[in-house]
Design an enzyme around this catalytic site. Structure first.
Site, PDB file in Angstrom:
ATOM      1  N   CYS A 167       0.833  -1.214   0.000  1.00 48.73           N
ATOM      2  CA  CYS A 167       0.000   0.000   0.000  1.00 48.73           C
ATOM      3  C   CYS A 167       0.872   1.272   0.000  1.00 48.73           C
ATOM      4  CB  CYS A 167      -0.976  -0.017   1.168  1.00 48.73           C
ATOM      5  SG  CYS A 167      -0.254  -0.483   2.756  1.00 48.73           S
TER       6      CYS A 167
HETATM    7  N1  LIG Z   1      -4.362  -4.018   5.116  1.00 50.47           N
HETATM    8  C1  LIG Z   1      -3.848  -3.328   4.100  1.00 50.47           C
HETATM    9  O1  LIG Z   1      -4.077  -2.121   3.945  1.00 50.47           O
HETATM   10  C2  LIG Z   1      -2.965  -4.019   3.104  1.00 50.47           C
HETATM   11  C3  LIG Z   1      -2.588  -3.321   1.963  1.00 50.47           C
HETATM   12  C4  LIG Z   1      -1.751  -3.939   1.022  1.00 50.47           C
HETATM   13  C5  LIG Z   1      -1.301  -5.239   1.260  1.00 50.47           C
HETATM   14  N2  LIG Z   1      -1.674  -5.879   2.396  1.00 50.47           N
HETATM   15  C6  LIG Z   1      -1.182  -7.240   2.592  1.00 50.47           C
HETATM   16  O2  LIG Z   1      -2.245  -8.140   2.315  1.00 50.47           O
HETATM   17  C7  LIG Z   1      -2.170  -9.286   3.168  1.00 50.47           C
HETATM   18  C8  LIG Z   1      -3.474  -9.413   3.934  1.00 50.47           C
HETATM   19  O3  LIG Z   1      -3.631  -8.248   4.726  1.00 50.47           O
HETATM   20  P1  LIG Z   1      -4.904  -8.009   5.630  1.00 50.47           P
HETATM   21  O4  LIG Z   1      -4.783  -6.620   6.150  1.00 50.47           O
HETATM   22  O5  LIG Z   1      -6.146  -8.407   4.935  1.00 50.47           O
HETATM   23  O6  LIG Z   1      -4.611  -9.070   6.809  1.00 50.47           O
HETATM   24  P2  LIG Z   1      -5.608  -9.590   7.894  1.00 50.47           P
HETATM   25  O7  LIG Z   1      -6.709  -8.615   8.093  1.00 50.47           O
HETATM   26  O8  LIG Z   1      -4.770  -9.948   9.068  1.00 50.47           O
HETATM   27  O9  LIG Z   1      -6.235 -10.917   7.261  1.00 50.47           O
HETATM   28  C9  LIG Z   1      -5.477 -12.056   6.959  1.00 50.47           C
HETATM   29  C10 LIG Z   1      -6.385 -13.295   7.089  1.00 50.47           C
HETATM   30  O10 LIG Z   1      -5.660 -14.443   6.664  1.00 50.47           O
HETATM   31  C11 LIG Z   1      -6.161 -15.609   7.350  1.00 50.47           C
HETATM   32  N3  LIG Z   1      -5.007 -16.367   7.818  1.00 50.47           N
HETATM   33  C12 LIG Z   1      -4.151 -16.036   8.807  1.00 50.47           C
HETATM   34  N4  LIG Z   1      -3.173 -16.946   8.889  1.00 50.47           N
HETATM   35  C13 LIG Z   1      -3.380 -17.854   7.916  1.00 50.47           C
HETATM   36  C14 LIG Z   1      -2.702 -19.005   7.459  1.00 50.47           C
HETATM   37  N5  LIG Z   1      -1.574 -19.387   8.050  1.00 50.47           N
HETATM   38  N6  LIG Z   1      -3.205 -19.691   6.415  1.00 50.47           N
HETATM   39  C15 LIG Z   1      -4.335 -19.306   5.817  1.00 50.47           C
HETATM   40  N7  LIG Z   1      -5.036 -18.207   6.204  1.00 50.47           N
HETATM   41  C16 LIG Z   1      -4.548 -17.504   7.236  1.00 50.47           C
HETATM   42  C17 LIG Z   1      -7.018 -15.114   8.483  1.00 50.47           C
HETATM   43  O11 LIG Z   1      -8.356 -15.384   8.091  1.00 50.47           O
HETATM   44  P3  LIG Z   1      -9.144 -16.672   8.590  1.00 50.47           P
HETATM   45  O12 LIG Z   1      -9.047 -16.634  10.076  1.00 50.47           O
HETATM   46  O13 LIG Z   1     -10.522 -16.451   8.075  1.00 50.47           O
HETATM   47  O14 LIG Z   1      -8.482 -17.860   7.967  1.00 50.47           O
HETATM   48  C18 LIG Z   1      -6.788 -13.598   8.497  1.00 50.47           C
HETATM   49  O15 LIG Z   1      -7.952 -12.903   8.827  1.00 50.47           O
HETATM   50  C19 LIG Z   1      -0.951  -9.045   4.077  1.00 50.47           C
HETATM   51  O16 LIG Z   1       0.170  -9.701   3.552  1.00 50.47           O
HETATM   52  C20 LIG Z   1      -0.779  -7.534   4.029  1.00 50.47           C
HETATM   53  O17 LIG Z   1       0.526  -7.107   4.289  1.00 50.47           O
HETATM   54  C21 LIG Z   1      -2.502  -5.318   3.310  1.00 50.47           C
END
Ligand SMILES: NC(=O)c1ccc[n+]([C@@H]2O[C@H](COP(=O)([O-])OP(=O)(O)OC[C@H]3O[C@@H](n4cnc5c(N)ncnc54)[C@H](OP(=O)(O)O)[C@@H]3O)[C@@H](O)[C@H]2O)c1
Length: 324
Positions: free
Chosen positions: A135
């Site tokens: 981001c």
């Molecule tokens: N947030 C942002 O603004 C943003 C922007 C750009 C990129 N990103 C990147 O995008 C990715 C996701 O970000 P996010 O903010 O959506 O994260 P998040 O809110 O923490 O969501 C990640 C989800 O992945 C699942 N999970 C966790 N551990 C897992 C595993 N070992 N295997 C399979 N599923 C698993 C969980 O869902 P369940 O419990 O339902 O399985 C968790 O809710 C990250 O790498 C982050 O750096 C985020």
């Protein structure tokens, strides 16, 4: 219809993908995988979708979907793909930083292309595997790449950017706790933020001898959006800079040059990046703003999907800003 699967659908970027894909005219959501909520309705994690979808999270994965979005924390995408062998036709769009850098882009016979459409549109159109940019990295690259393309990024660049709390994901932490975050501002990882790697690789693809980037990331007390200010020495007039930026973005669907100073709310909830230029003495100030969850993540992922499948780049992405 393109059949899409979402991994990590209960998280923030996964939720944004569900919202966008439910309204995407050429895509149907085949499954939303969750490690913790299988069998529960998607609305248990995303209550705003009540009345919009009856979808349930699943613990089963269809390895033959047309496209799968990995919305997992860093390191987890690599582990996930080692355990799940998708069909050789399945396109994979990964939102983590696992495959963004050149050194990580070749994984298990899969060649990941860095998914910044403003820079690599042709490569994305021919790709099967996409490493979706970070981001902060998106906001900062869109501010600096036109100067690099013109070979004018030879001096050091100072960058200050502030992000909303959704940037840190759904799991609560000390710095996303309401009592701490609300009415508060703080910096973190000064000059060492992990997105500098991908930003530098993109800049160096255009200008090898570019100046150092000094990046200060800040946590803001709002939920979504990134506002970045970047400044560097620039000998020309403001009009020269504007010409360079307009030329670089002449075919960009989602990056706009604003004559007026910009603010965060004009892009929050959209897939837009707005960029404003300001000249002071020999300094050029470039302000850029995005929604971290949309242009900074899930919207850009869908933009990449559209390009891969030969659809209109903005299909399903004409979203409305919150504004007030
Ligand atoms: N947030 C942002 O603004 C943003 C922007 C750009 C990129 N990103 C990147 O995008 C990715 C996701 O970000 P996010 O903010 O959506 O994260 P998040 O809110 O923490 O969501 C990640 C989800 O992945 C699942 N999970 C966790 N551990 C897992 C595993 N070992 N295997 C399979 N599923 C698993 C969980 O869902 P369940 O419990 O339902 O399985 C968790 O809710 C990250 O790498 C982050 O750096 C985020």
């Amino acid at each position: 219809m393109i059949k899409a699967g979402i991994i990590g659908g209960s998280g923030y970027t996964g939720g944004e993908l569900i919202r966008i894909l439910l309204n995407h005219p050429a895509t149907e959501i085949d499954f939303v995988y969750s490690t913790t909520r299988a069998g529960k309705r998607v609305t248990t994690a995303h209550p705003d979708l009540l009345g919009v979808t009856d979808l349930e999270f699943t613990g089963n994965i269809n390895l033959n979907v047309d496209v799968v979005f990995l919305c997992l924390g860093h390191g987890n995408s690599t582990a996930f793909l080692k355990e799940h062998d998708f069909s050789s036709d399945t396109k994979i769009i990964d939102l983590s930083n696992d495959f963004r850098l050149h050194k990580d882009a070749d994984f298990d016979g899969k060649k990941f292309i860095y998914g910044l459409p403003e820079l690599f549109k042709k490569e994305i159109e021919n790709a099967q595997y996409i490493a979706n940019p970070g981001c902060f990295a998106t906001a900062i690259q869109l501010a600096l790449l036109p100067l690099a393309k013109a070979n004018l990024l030879e001096n050091e660049v100072h960058i200050n950017a502030v992000t909303g709390s959704t940037g840190a994901g759904v799991s609560p932490s000390a710095t996303s706790h309401f009592s701490w975050r609300n009415n508060n501002v703080s910096w973190y990882k000064p000059f060492t933020h992990q997105h500098l790697g991908e930003i530098n690789e993109s800049i160096h693809s255009l200008q090898e001898n570019s100046g150092n980037l000094f990046f200060m990331p800040n946590r803001g007390n709002f939920t979504r959006g990134i506002l970045a200010t970047s400044y560097t020495k620039f000998e020309g007039e403001l009009a020269d800079a504007e010409k360079i930026y307009h030329a670089f973005y002449k075919n960009a669907v989602f990056t706009q040059i604003s004559e007026e100073p910009i603010n965060l709310k004009q892009v929050v909830n959209t897939n837009q990046c707005h960029v404003h230029l300001h000249k002071h003495d020999d300094i050029l100030l470039i302000t850029s703003a995005i929604d971290n969850l949309i242009k900074g993540a899930s919207g850009q992922a869908v933009q990449n999907m559209n390009l891969i499948f030969g659809l209109e780049e903005d299909l399903g992405l004409n979203l409305k800003a919150g504004v007030f």
